[in-house]
Design an enzyme around this catalytic site. Sequence first.
Site, PDB file in Angstrom:
ATOM      1  N   HIS A   2       0.847  -1.199   0.000  1.00  0.00           N
ATOM      2  CA  HIS A   2       0.000   0.000   0.000  1.00  0.00           C
ATOM      3  C   HIS A   2       0.877   1.241   0.000  1.00  0.00           C
ATOM      4  O   HIS A   2       1.750   1.385   0.849  1.00  0.00           O
ATOM      5  CB  HIS A   2      -0.901   0.024   1.240  1.00  0.00           C
ATOM      6  CG  HIS A   2      -2.041  -0.961   1.175  1.00  0.00           C
ATOM      7  ND1 HIS A   2      -3.274  -0.716   1.705  1.00  0.00           N
ATOM      8  CD2 HIS A   2      -2.113  -2.194   0.620  1.00  0.00           C
ATOM      9  CE1 HIS A   2      -4.075  -1.744   1.490  1.00  0.00           C
ATOM     10  NE2 HIS A   2      -3.385  -2.666   0.845  1.00  0.00           N
ATOM     11  N   TYR A  27      -9.141   5.280   7.638  1.00  0.00           N
ATOM     12  CA  TYR A  27      -9.286   5.602   9.064  1.00  0.00           C
ATOM     13  C   TYR A  27     -10.348   6.697   9.146  1.00  0.00           C
ATOM     14  O   TYR A  27     -10.130   7.802   8.642  1.00  0.00           O
ATOM     15  CB  TYR A  27      -7.966   6.129   9.634  1.00  0.00           C
ATOM     16  CG  TYR A  27      -6.878   5.088   9.783  1.00  0.00           C
ATOM     17  CD1 TYR A  27      -6.079   4.713   8.707  1.00  0.00           C
ATOM     18  CD2 TYR A  27      -6.637   4.485  11.028  1.00  0.00           C
ATOM     19  CE1 TYR A  27      -5.076   3.764   8.849  1.00  0.00           C
ATOM     20  CE2 TYR A  27      -5.626   3.530  11.179  1.00  0.00           C
ATOM     21  CZ  TYR A  27      -4.858   3.175  10.091  1.00  0.00           C
ATOM     22  OH  TYR A  27      -3.861   2.237  10.237  1.00  0.00           O
ATOM     23  N   PRO A  54      -3.928   0.044  18.825  1.00  0.00           N
ATOM     24  CA  PRO A  54      -3.664  -0.395  17.446  1.00  0.00           C
ATOM     25  C   PRO A  54      -3.810   0.692  16.374  1.00  0.00           C
ATOM     26  O   PRO A  54      -3.483   0.440  15.211  1.00  0.00           O
ATOM     27  CB  PRO A  54      -4.685  -1.524  17.224  1.00  0.00           C
ATOM     28  CG  PRO A  54      -5.741  -1.309  18.237  1.00  0.00           C
ATOM     29  CD  PRO A  54      -5.094  -0.642  19.405  1.00  0.00           C
ATOM     30  N   LYS A 111       1.432  -0.189  15.063  1.00  0.00           N
ATOM     31  CA  LYS A 111       2.849  -0.262  15.415  1.00  0.00           C
ATOM     32  C   LYS A 111       3.275  -1.510  16.191  1.00  0.00           C
ATOM     33  O   LYS A 111       4.467  -1.800  16.285  1.00  0.00           O
ATOM     34  CB  LYS A 111       3.228   0.960  16.280  1.00  0.00           C
ATOM     35  CG  LYS A 111       3.258   2.249  15.523  1.00  0.00           C
ATOM     36  CD  LYS A 111       4.529   2.374  14.699  1.00  0.00           C
ATOM     37  CE  LYS A 111       4.429   3.477  13.695  1.00  0.00           C
ATOM     38  NZ  LYS A 111       4.589   3.055  12.320  1.00  0.00           N
ATOM     39  N   TYR A 128       3.907   6.836  10.301  1.00  0.00           N
ATOM     40  CA  TYR A 128       3.145   5.645   9.924  1.00  0.00           C
ATOM     41  C   TYR A 128       4.039   4.600   9.272  1.00  0.00           C
ATOM     42  O   TYR A 128       3.942   3.406   9.574  1.00  0.00           O
ATOM     43  CB  TYR A 128       1.995   6.037   8.992  1.00  0.00           C
ATOM     44  CG  TYR A 128       0.953   4.955   8.837  1.00  0.00           C
ATOM     45  CD1 TYR A 128      -0.035   4.763   9.809  1.00  0.00           C
ATOM     46  CD2 TYR A 128       0.964   4.120   7.727  1.00  0.00           C
ATOM     47  CE1 TYR A 128      -0.985   3.766   9.666  1.00  0.00           C
ATOM     48  CE2 TYR A 128       0.007   3.119   7.578  1.00  0.00           C
ATOM     49  CZ  TYR A 128      -0.962   2.949   8.554  1.00  0.00           C
ATOM     50  OH  TYR A 128      -1.890   1.955   8.427  1.00  0.00           O
TER      51      TYR A 128
HETATM   52  P1  RFL Z   1       2.600 -11.915  21.148  1.00  0.00           P
HETATM   53  O1  RFL Z   1       2.210 -11.952  19.742  1.00  0.00           O
HETATM   54  O2  RFL Z   1       1.562 -11.596  22.171  1.00  0.00           O
HETATM   55  O3  RFL Z   1       3.269 -13.325  21.476  1.00  0.00           O
HETATM   56  C1  RFL Z   1       3.551 -13.733  22.794  1.00  0.00           C
HETATM   57  C2  RFL Z   1       3.530 -15.244  22.811  1.00  0.00           C
HETATM   58  O4  RFL Z   1       3.944 -15.681  24.112  1.00  0.00           O
HETATM   59  C3  RFL Z   1       3.088 -16.735  24.541  1.00  0.00           C
HETATM   60  N1  RFL Z   1       3.126 -16.781  26.011  1.00  0.00           N
HETATM   61  C4  RFL Z   1       3.933 -17.619  26.693  1.00  0.00           C
HETATM   62  N2  RFL Z   1       4.794 -18.553  26.281  1.00  0.00           N
HETATM   63  C5  RFL Z   1       5.467 -19.241  27.237  1.00  0.00           C
HETATM   64  N3  RFL Z   1       5.295 -19.031  28.574  1.00  0.00           N
HETATM   65  C6  RFL Z   1       4.431 -18.096  29.033  1.00  0.00           C
HETATM   66  N4  RFL Z   1       4.274 -17.892  30.335  1.00  0.00           N
HETATM   67  C7  RFL Z   1       3.704 -17.344  28.070  1.00  0.00           C
HETATM   68  N5  RFL Z   1       2.783 -16.357  28.148  1.00  0.00           N
HETATM   69  C8  RFL Z   1       2.455 -16.024  26.897  1.00  0.00           C
HETATM   70  C9  RFL Z   1       1.745 -16.375  23.960  1.00  0.00           C
HETATM   71  O5  RFL Z   1       0.917 -17.519  23.859  1.00  0.00           O
HETATM   72  C10 RFL Z   1       2.137 -15.810  22.589  1.00  0.00           C
HETATM   73  O6  RFL Z   1       2.166 -16.796  21.589  1.00  0.00           O
HETATM   74  O7  RFL Z   1       3.790 -10.863  21.405  1.00  0.00           O
HETATM   75  P2  RFL Z   1       4.956 -10.327  20.442  1.00  0.00           P
HETATM   76  O8  RFL Z   1       5.715 -11.422  19.817  1.00  0.00           O
HETATM   77  O9  RFL Z   1       5.653  -9.304  21.250  1.00  0.00           O
HETATM   78  O10 RFL Z   1       4.181  -9.593  19.241  1.00  0.00           O
HETATM   79  C11 RFL Z   1       3.430  -8.443  19.450  1.00  0.00           C
HETATM   80  C12 RFL Z   1       2.259  -8.369  18.471  1.00  0.00           C
HETATM   81  O11 RFL Z   1       1.553  -9.583  18.526  1.00  0.00           O
HETATM   82  C13 RFL Z   1       1.320  -7.200  18.760  1.00  0.00           C
HETATM   83  O12 RFL Z   1       2.048  -6.052  19.114  1.00  0.00           O
HETATM   84  C14 RFL Z   1       0.434  -6.846  17.545  1.00  0.00           C
HETATM   85  O13 RFL Z   1      -0.487  -7.870  17.260  1.00  0.00           O
HETATM   86  C15 RFL Z   1      -0.319  -5.539  17.795  1.00  0.00           C
HETATM   87  N6  RFL Z   1      -1.217  -5.167  16.691  1.00  0.00           N
HETATM   88  C16 RFL Z   1      -0.732  -4.587  15.533  1.00  0.00           C
HETATM   89  N7  RFL Z   1       0.587  -4.403  15.355  1.00  0.00           N
HETATM   90  C17 RFL Z   1       1.062  -3.919  14.164  1.00  0.00           C
HETATM   91  O14 RFL Z   1       2.288  -3.748  14.033  1.00  0.00           O
HETATM   92  N8  RFL Z   1       0.239  -3.593  13.107  1.00  0.00           N
HETATM   93  C18 RFL Z   1      -1.102  -3.746  13.217  1.00  0.00           C
HETATM   94  O15 RFL Z   1      -1.812  -3.505  12.242  1.00  0.00           O
HETATM   95  C19 RFL Z   1      -1.639  -4.225  14.465  1.00  0.00           C
HETATM   96  N9  RFL Z   1      -2.954  -4.417  14.604  1.00  0.00           N
HETATM   97  C20 RFL Z   1      -2.578  -5.418  16.801  1.00  0.00           C
HETATM   98  C21 RFL Z   1      -3.438  -5.017  15.727  1.00  0.00           C
HETATM   99  C22 RFL Z   1      -3.099  -6.057  17.907  1.00  0.00           C
HETATM  100  C23 RFL Z   1      -4.444  -6.297  17.961  1.00  0.00           C
HETATM  101  N10 RFL Z   1      -4.911  -6.983  19.091  1.00  0.00           N
HETATM  102  C24 RFL Z   1      -5.655  -8.161  19.016  1.00  0.00           C
HETATM  103  C25 RFL Z   1      -4.385  -6.618  20.372  1.00  0.00           C
HETATM  104  C26 RFL Z   1      -4.780  -5.240  15.783  1.00  0.00           C
HETATM  105  C27 RFL Z   1      -5.294  -5.872  16.904  1.00  0.00           C
HETATM  106  C28 RFL Z   1      -6.784  -6.078  16.918  1.00  0.00           C
HETATM  107  C1  PHB Z   2      -5.524  -4.536  10.710  1.00  0.00           C
HETATM  108  O1  PHB Z   2      -5.660  -4.754   9.498  1.00  0.00           O
HETATM  109  O2  PHB Z   2      -5.756  -5.405  11.570  1.00  0.00           O
HETATM  110  C2  PHB Z   2      -5.106  -3.200  11.175  1.00  0.00           C
HETATM  111  C3  PHB Z   2      -4.707  -2.248  10.257  1.00  0.00           C
HETATM  112  C4  PHB Z   2      -4.322  -0.989  10.692  1.00  0.00           C
HETATM  113  C5  PHB Z   2      -4.346  -0.691  12.033  1.00  0.00           C
HETATM  114  C6  PHB Z   2      -4.723  -1.650  12.960  1.00  0.00           C
HETATM  115  C7  PHB Z   2      -5.105  -2.914  12.529  1.00  0.00           C
HETATM  116  O3  PHB Z   2      -3.996   0.549  12.458  1.00  0.00           O
END
Ligand code: RFL
Ligand code: PHB
Length: 388
Positions: free
Chosen positions: A72, A200, A292, A296, A384
């Site tokens: 994008h 957005y 979110p 980031k 961004y």
């Molecule tokens: P994770 O992905 O939470 O992975 C942690 C892992 O550790 C496991 N765990 C354990 N394992 C062993 N022993 C324990 N005691 C444990 N406790 C937990 C868990 O099961 C898991 O598998 O952390 P990590 O690797 O730091 O990654 C971070 C990302 O997952 C997170 O920041 C993003 O998903 C946030 N996020 C977004 N980030 C972006 O860069 N771009 C996006 O568009 C974006 N959109 C989002 C998001 C997060 C969202 N949610 C659900 C919070 C959109 C959403 C809706």
């Molecule tokens: C997503 O596609 O899940 C998404 C995209 C942009 C954001 C957050 C989540 O800022």
Amino acid sequence: MRTQVAIVGAGPAGLLLSHLLHLNGIESVVLETRSRADIEATIRAGVLEQGSMDILDQAGVGERMRREGALHHGFELAFGGKRHRIDLTELTGKAITVYPQHEVIIDLVAARLAAGGQLLFEASEVALHGTDTAQPSVTFSHQGEAQRLLADFVIGCDGFHGVSRPAIPAGVRQDFQRTYPFGWFGILVESAPSSDELIYAQHERGFALVSTRSPTVQRLYFQCDPQDHVDNWSDDRIWSELHARTASDGGWKLNEGRIFQKNIIGMRSFVCAPMRSGRLFLAGDAAHIVPPTGAKGMNLAISDVRLLARALEAFYQRGTEELLDGYSDAALKRVWRAEYFSWWMTRLLHTFADASPFERQVQRAELENVVSSRAMRTALAENYVGAF
Ligand code: RFL
Ligand code: PHB
């Protein structure tokens, strides 16, 4: 069991770190509480900054992302019935890729297993020991057997609710946080994309985001009460809310389709400093959370482990601890930039129930300022795409 680096958590941070270390000849074991099927199916982030794509490419796991992810070059801000394009590439020379986090996980797990990497899924009772000594260890139970993993370092990549951050003594650690009075209602929909780029939308009824997953699956979000329940939202109610919030000029309309997943997520900003204590280092959501809105979270996790991989490589190959000692400060500098940006985007685009009429007008004026000033658009675009 003994290894050089014990990694707790198989999210993007833990898996990528393990792979980067492997490419530098450093051995690690990854412990994960959930099953492989579970981590490969959890729907989370979607946006990868160019810097994150580059790291995945360099690590040899970017091939499918390049092929199947959608590049994008801009996104749109919608408010007051109009849409305004933020041309990321024209303003910064960079782009982003929409490629779901669980696909990144699938690619990383496959790469680790193909290289003979040790990933222990469904580990339970994971506990850290002696992280302030030169001989830390992690105990856990796996396939019914109690085990102890000895290592030179323990890296906490276990997300916000993991066991690693609490292992840094409260007296050493400072937590900074803010909880927002709203959440995001997220849905997955079977339909063609409604828009070529993310939208957005700011609206008095609340924020909405039009994102995508693939040519046939779309990801949509709208601001909601974090205490609400998905059962309170029929498909009709969801569509009428999304249409109201995204309505804009030019006959554009959101495509409807079968909704096959609904969830509500809370929104918070959180930073733990320092991100290290003794032989324990934190990376990703274990150390920091962003709302979110700025997309980031996954990108920060990736940039943390790139720093850590370099620091561990310097330690094992040259015997220097300088980069390890500098890790927390270096990571936190970028983390705070992302915290600032995510907070700013969140404040700019959401409806705060307690905002005064004056604050609402100022919010609208700020949006007008962002879309009409090239300097403001450039600042938004730089943040961004992660050009900092
Ligand atoms: P994770 O992905 O939470 O992975 C942690 C892992 O550790 C496991 N765990 C354990 N394992 C062993 N022993 C324990 N005691 C444990 N406790 C937990 C868990 O099961 C898991 O598998 O952390 P990590 O690797 O730091 O990654 C971070 C990302 O997952 C997170 O920041 C993003 O998903 C946030 N996020 C977004 N980030 C972006 O860069 N771009 C996006 O568009 C974006 N959109 C989002 C998001 C997060 C969202 N949610 C659900 C919070 C959109 C959403 C809706
Ligand atoms: C997503 O596609 O899940 C998404 C995209 C942009 C954001 C957050 C989540 O800022």
